[in-house]
Design an enzyme around this catalytic site. Structure first.
Site, PDB file in Angstrom:
ATOM      1  N   HIS A 125       0.820  -1.203   0.000  1.00  0.00           N
ATOM      2  CA  HIS A 125       0.000   0.000   0.000  1.00  0.00           C
ATOM      3  C   HIS A 125       0.864   1.268   0.000  1.00  0.00           C
ATOM      4  CE1 HIS A 125      -3.217   2.679   1.935  1.00  0.00           C
ATOM      5  NE2 HIS A 125      -3.814   2.176   0.881  1.00  0.00           N
ATOM      6  N   LYS A 180       3.263   4.453  -0.983  1.00  0.00           N
ATOM      7  CA  LYS A 180       3.389   5.455  -2.028  1.00  0.00           C
ATOM      8  C   LYS A 180       4.731   6.146  -1.782  1.00  0.00           C
ATOM      9  CE  LYS A 180      -1.287   5.544  -0.685  1.00  0.00           C
ATOM     10  NZ  LYS A 180      -1.648   4.259  -1.187  1.00  0.00           N
ATOM     11  N   ASP A 189      17.138  10.941  -7.095  1.00  0.00           N
ATOM     12  CA  ASP A 189      18.538  11.328  -6.873  1.00  0.00           C
ATOM     13  C   ASP A 189      18.947  11.281  -5.406  1.00  0.00           C
ATOM     14  OD1 ASP A 189      18.739  11.658  -9.570  1.00  0.00           O
ATOM     15  OD2 ASP A 189      18.735  13.853  -9.541  1.00  0.00           O
ATOM     16  N   HIS A 195      -9.252  11.281   1.846  1.00  0.00           N
ATOM     17  CA  HIS A 195      -8.323  10.151   1.803  1.00  0.00           C
ATOM     18  C   HIS A 195      -7.015  10.444   2.542  1.00  0.00           C
ATOM     19  CE1 HIS A 195      -5.829   7.083  -0.537  1.00  0.00           C
ATOM     20  NE2 HIS A 195      -6.816   6.374  -0.037  1.00  0.00           N
ATOM     21  N   LYS A 204      -4.286  10.792   5.261  1.00  0.00           N
ATOM     22  CA  LYS A 204      -3.943  10.117   6.512  1.00  0.00           C
ATOM     23  C   LYS A 204      -2.946  11.016   7.247  1.00  0.00           C
ATOM     24  CE  LYS A 204      -4.235   6.733   3.071  1.00  0.00           C
ATOM     25  NZ  LYS A 204      -5.597   6.357   3.084  1.00  0.00           N
ATOM     26  N   ASP A 250      -0.205  18.788  19.132  1.00  0.00           N
ATOM     27  CA  ASP A 250       0.165  20.011  19.858  1.00  0.00           C
ATOM     28  C   ASP A 250       0.784  21.079  18.956  1.00  0.00           C
ATOM     29  OD1 ASP A 250      -0.787  18.838  22.128  1.00  0.00           O
ATOM     30  OD2 ASP A 250       1.180  18.318  22.950  1.00  0.00           O
TER      31      ASP A 250
END
Length: 474
Positions: free
Chosen positions: A215, A217, A222, A392, A394, A399
């Protein structure tokens, strides 16, 4: 005794075998063991088949062996001193993060929260400027406008001699993998690989659970540029689930030594899948900004890590909050410890806010998450539901000083079944950007009240709670 009369005895023995396996399987919650025992005992045929398909989080012995070999080959024996600017009260958070992968927090980074629709343009610009390599993994890679922009950028880079390696999940990116564009990239000199290929669905259970997915991404360019967030390689319209569009994501672009930690995750995934040797990329780029910039740390989890790693990361952050905790996630199916931590945070007087999408693309997750609303509201947690599509993103801000962003949701799939990547960082200015984005989500959300939940019908409560009971089996 006839063969026919022996069949019931044989099947009882098979049942006992799988019940014993469910009991002895390591790294499993007691509730999950009990649930599987009940299912196998009460639904003998269905229960045994379900356990074969869904009962164990295994990606196959050969893949595990290759992954461990890759990690051993890539693991550096060097130790990195911790940045001195980490406040003492946050040091334990980074200490826990380091226990997951061995990655220490590193300073000398810059970070930028990209515009909501800015990831692809920024990524293409970096890819067009690449001189050494482009390495990327996507769970979902579609053949839409965004997806093909990345395809063309990779082809252009490969044509000028940049080493390009692209990996996509075998299930989430199946349309891209089966398309002419996948072959076109190969013909252009881009090396491609399929993470956790499906293969023959009938034989797949023998080589690992079919719904264990990569899952992640991850984009590394470089060795000093990396991207981290929730967006797949796809348009916001997300054509495979267009009726829920738009999909609202957040992605950060980092430069600095944190890219090397994300690169480690990519290299270990690539080497485990292909067997290629990427140790040539072990030499890190010198950090000329030690003691300055964003302090960051990569948290990479998956079925080959302890299943408690990601939920414990979330709960550790929750318990560390003193003034404010804001969380956004599309999928919320917490374990008992996380639900308790979230409630306890609000009861301690910490302003605790969670934002979920009002319409979820998964009816199972939507029903299960609703079963937790009553307890959260009673504890003082503020629940908002985003109405402008599927939120979508996450993210977790703590604080106004720390942020966790990445691919992991607050659900059991992210905890136990998926390979995930997140970045935890300490920086008030960059956290303020993420907190402002969360505030923008709130303006597009509706507050869920105790009275609203109290008006739910018995039928709806029964449905939500029944679906939530299946959580330990998934």
């Amino acid at each position: 005794m006839s063969l026919y009369s022996l069949l019931p005895i044989a099947f009882v023995l098979i049942q006992l075998l799988f019940i014993g396996r469910a009991i002895l399987r390591p790294q499993r919650e007691p509730a999950s063991r009990v649930a599987w025992i009940v299912v196998i005992a009460l639904l003998p045929i269905v229960g045994v088949l379900a356990y074969i398909l869904l009962g164990e989080t295994s990606i196959g012995r050969r893949r595990v062996a290759r992954l461990n070999q890759a990690k051993s080959a890539l693991q550096s024996s060097e130790t990195t001193p911790w940045p001195q600017q980490i406040p003492e009260r946050f040091s334990q958070l980074f200490q826990f993060g380091q226990s997951v992968n061995g990655f220490p927090p590193v300073a000398g980074n810059t970070g930028q929260l990209l515009p909501a629709d800015g990831m692809i343009a920024a990524m293409v610009a970096d890819m067009d400027a690449a001189t050494e390599h482009i390495h990327l993994i996507f769970y979902i890679w579609l053949t839409d406008h965004s997806g093909l922009q990345i395809v063309e950028a990779l082809k252009r880079a490969a044509a000028r001699g940049v080493a390009c390696r692209a990996m996509a999940d075998g299930l989430g990116s199946r349309s891209m993998i089966a398309s002419k564009h996948w072959k076109a990239m190969q013909d252009a000199g881009v090396q491609v690989a399929v993470a956790l290929p499906i293969g023959n669905p009938l034989l797949r259970p023998f080589s690992g659970r079919i719904d264990l997915r990569n899952h992640r991404k991850i984009v590394v360019i470089d060795r000093h540029i990396t991207y981290c967030g929730s967006q797949n390689c796809a348009d916001a319209e997300f054509l495979v689930k267009a009726k829920f569009a738009p999909w609202v994501d957040a992605v950060m672009r980092f430069t600095g030594p944190i890219a090397q930690q994300n690169h480690f995750l990519f290299k270990s995934d690539w080497m485990a899948q292909t067997g290629d040797d990427l140790t040539e990329y072990l030499q890190p780029i010198a950090n000329t900004h030690i003691g300055q910039g964003v302090v960051a740390q990569v948290i990479g989890t998956g079925p080959t890590q302890p299943y408690t790693a990601m939920p414990e990361m979330f709960t550790t952050l929750m318990y560390a909050a003193r003034r404010e905790l804001v969380i956004t996630t599309p999928y919320f199916v917490p374990d008992e410890a996380m639900q308790a931590a979230l409630c306890a945070t609000a009861r301690r007087g910490v302003s605790t806010t969670v934002i979920f999408p009002q319409r979820n693309d998964s009816w199972i997750v939507e029903a299960a998450s609703h079963s937790y609303y009553e307890e959260l509201l009673a504890a003082g947690v503020q629940i908002y539901e985003f109405v402008g599509g599927v939120l979508h993103t996450k993210s977790l801000t703590l604080d106004g000083e720390m942020t966790l962003i990445g691919s992991a949701n607050l659900d059991r799939r992210s905890f136990e079944l998926n390979f995930e990547n997140n970045i935890l960082f300490f920086d008030a200015a960059l956290t303020a950007e993420m907190r402002q984005r969360q505030s923008e989500y709130l303006t597009q959300s509706e507050l869920v009240t105790v009275d609203m939940v109290a008006q739910w019908t018995i039928r709806r409560r029964l449905w939500n709670n029944t679906i939530a009971m299946l959580g330990p089996l998934l």
